[in-house]
Design an enzyme around this catalytic site. Structure first.
Site, PDB file in Angstrom:
ATOM      1  N   ASP A  80     153.549 169.346  62.870  1.00 21.75           N
ATOM      2  CA  ASP A  80     152.154 169.315  62.465  1.00 21.75           C
ATOM      3  C   ASP A  80     151.978 170.264  61.283  1.00 21.75           C
ATOM      4  OD1 ASP A  80     152.004 171.867  63.493  1.00 21.75           O
ATOM      5  OD2 ASP A  80     150.766 171.342  65.206  1.00 21.75           O
ATOM      6  N   ASP A  92     151.104 163.783  71.689  1.00 19.38           N
ATOM      7  CA  ASP A  92     151.701 165.079  71.995  1.00 19.38           C
ATOM      8  C   ASP A  92     150.658 165.932  72.683  1.00 19.38           C
ATOM      9  OD1 ASP A  92     150.865 167.718  70.168  1.00 19.38           O
ATOM     10  OD2 ASP A  92     150.229 165.798  69.326  1.00 19.38           O
TER      11      ASP A  92
END
Length: 376
Positions: free
Chosen positions: A92, A271
Site C-alpha cells: 500500500d 486485505d
C-alpha cells in the site's frame, strides 16, 4: 501483470479469475495477509506458504520506509530477498498510515509532511517519492498515493480530497512510467477510488480512475467506521463502473461476512489485519462460527480448534490447550491463533472461488454469512 476471468456467478457479480505476476499466479477471489513491516505478525514464512497457502502478502510503504529503510532493502535486492517470500507482494502507498497520523502530519498539494511515530523525525511523502519507495521495496503491485478521508466526512472536504487524489494519481503514473524496476522483474500500479460515502463522488472517482487504464484498480476510503450498508452501496456502485477485465481490490476489508458480501459485489482482492489482530486477543474464526478462546467454557475442551478446517495447527492443538496458552500470554498462543485465523480466511476465499466456478455462489454465500456470524 495479466488478469483472466475464468467464471462469473449467474446470480451475483462474483467472479473467479487468475492474476499473473512476476512471482507467480494468484487465483481470485483472494485474501492477502498483512505483513506491515515485512512480516505477518507471529507467523513464519514457511507457515504462510505451506500451511496457510497464501498466494500474495501485503507490505506497508510507510513502515518499511522508516524501518528497515530503503538502503537496507536495496542492499538485499528488495523485500522478497529480505524476508524470503518468493510469491507476489502488494504494497500500500502509506496513505492510510498518514491518514491515521492526523495530529502529526500536514497535507498539501505537493504531498504530506509527517512526523515518524517512532522518533518524531520529520519526513515528506509525495506521489513521486512514494513511487520511488515502492520501486525500492520491489512489490509486484504498487498502490498510488492517495488521501484516505475519515468517516464521517463533510462533502466539500471529501470532494477536494478526491480531486487532489486524482491529481496525485497523474503524478504517480508519470513517475511510474518514467522509471524502471530495480530488480529485474515487472511491477504494476493500481489507482485508488476515493469519494467517501457520497454516491456522486464515488461515481466520478471510479470513472476517473478507470480512464487511466492501469492493470488493476483499488477501492479505498471504506472500512473506516461507516455502517456496512454504506460500504456495500459504495462498493457495488464502484464495481459497476470499473472495468470488468481488470482486478478490483477493496482495501482494508474485513470480517468474513464483509469479504463474502464484497465478493458477491464483484471484488477480487481483500486485505485486513483482523485475522491476526483478533487472534492475538483470543478471537478465533472457525467453520462453525466465532470463538472467544478466553472464555472458561473452553478450559477443558479436548477437541481440535477446528477439525473441519484442515491445516496442522487447527487440527492438532485442542481448544483447551490454546486457551491455556492465551490465558498465560504465551507467545505460542498468539502464533497458533494467528496461523489458524489466516488458514480460515484463505479457506473461505477458496471455497468462494469453487462455488463461483460451480455456479452456486449466491445461495452458498447467503447460508455461510449467517453461519459464520454465530458466536459459539
Amino acid at each position: 501483470m495479466k488478469f483472466e476471468l475464468k467464471a462469473t456467478d449467474p446470480n451475483s457479480s462474483a467472479r473467479a479469475g487468475v492474476m499473473t505476476t512476476a512471482h507467480g499466479d494468484i487465483q481470485t477471489p483472494i485474501f492477502m495477509p498483512v505483513g506491515t513491516a515485512g512480516t505477518v505478525k507471529a507467523v513464519h514464512q514457511r507457515e504462510i506458504k505451506e500451511d496457510i497457502n497464501a498466494q500474495i502478502i501485503l507490505g506497508n510503504t510507510y513502515h518499511l520506509y522508516l524501518r528497515p529503510g530503503l538502503d537496507i532493502l536495496k542492499k538485499f535486492g528488495g523485500l522478497h530477498k529480505f524476508n524470503g517470500w518468493d510469491r507476489p507482494i502488494l504494497t500500500d502507498s502509506g496513505g492510510y498510515q498518514v491518514y491515521s497520523l492526523a495530529g502529526i502530519r500536514k497535507i498539501k498539494e505537493e504531498g504530506v509532511t509527517f512526523q515518524s511515530h517512532i522518533d518524531g523525525s520529520k519526513h515528506h511523502f509525495s506521489p513521486e517519492t512514494v513511487m520511488d519507495i515502492q520501486r525500492a521495496i520491489g512489490a509486484d503491485i504498487m498502490m498510488a498515493f492517495d488521501e484516505c478521508t475519515p468517516y464521517p466526512c463533510e462533502y466539500d472536504y471529501a470532494k477536494k480530497s478526491m480531486e487532489m487524489t486524482h491529481r496525485w494519481l497523474k503524478r504517480c503514473c508519470d513517475r511510474f512510467d518514467a522509471t524502471q524496476p530495480l530488480y529485474g522483474y515487472d511491477q504494476t500500479l493500481f489507482p485508488i477510488v476515493q469519494g467517501s460515502t457520497y454516491k456522486d463522488l464515488r461515481k466520478q472517482s471510479a470513472e476517473v480512475i478507470a480512464s487511466f487504464e492501469r492493470d488493476g484498480n483499488a477501492i479505498g476510503g471504506l472500512s473506516v467506521g461507516e455502517p456496512h450498508e454504506l460500504m456495500y452501496e459504495s462498493t457495488e456502485l464502484v464495481c459497476s463502473i470499473l472495468p470488468k477485465d481488470k482486478p478490483r481490490y477493496l482495501m482494508g476489508v474485513g470480517t468474513p461476512e464483509n469479504i463474502l458480501e464484497g465478493i458477491a459485489l464483484g471484488v477480487d482482492m481483500f486485505d485486513c489485519v483482523m485475522p491476526t489482530r483478533n487472534a492475538r486477543n483470543g478471537m478465533l474464526f472457525t467453520t462453525q462460527g466465532v470463538i472467544n478462546i478466553k472464555n472458561k467454557k473452553w478450559e477443558d475442551d479436548q477437541t481440535p480448534i477446528d477439525e473441519h478446517l484442515g491445516g496442522y495447527v487447527s487440527t492438532f492443538y485442542s481448544k483447551g490447550y490454546l486457551r491455556h496458552l492465551v490465558h498465560c500470554k504465551e507467545m505460542l498462543g498468539a502464533q497458533i491463533a494467528s496461523v489458524h485465523n489466516l488458514t480460515f480466511y484463505l479457506w473461505l476465499v477458496k471455497q468462494a472461488r469453487e462455488q463461483i466456478l460451480a455456479g452456486t455462489f449466491l445461495e452458498w454465500k447467503n447460508k455461510m454469512v449467517k453461519h459464520l456470524m454465530q458466536r459459539l
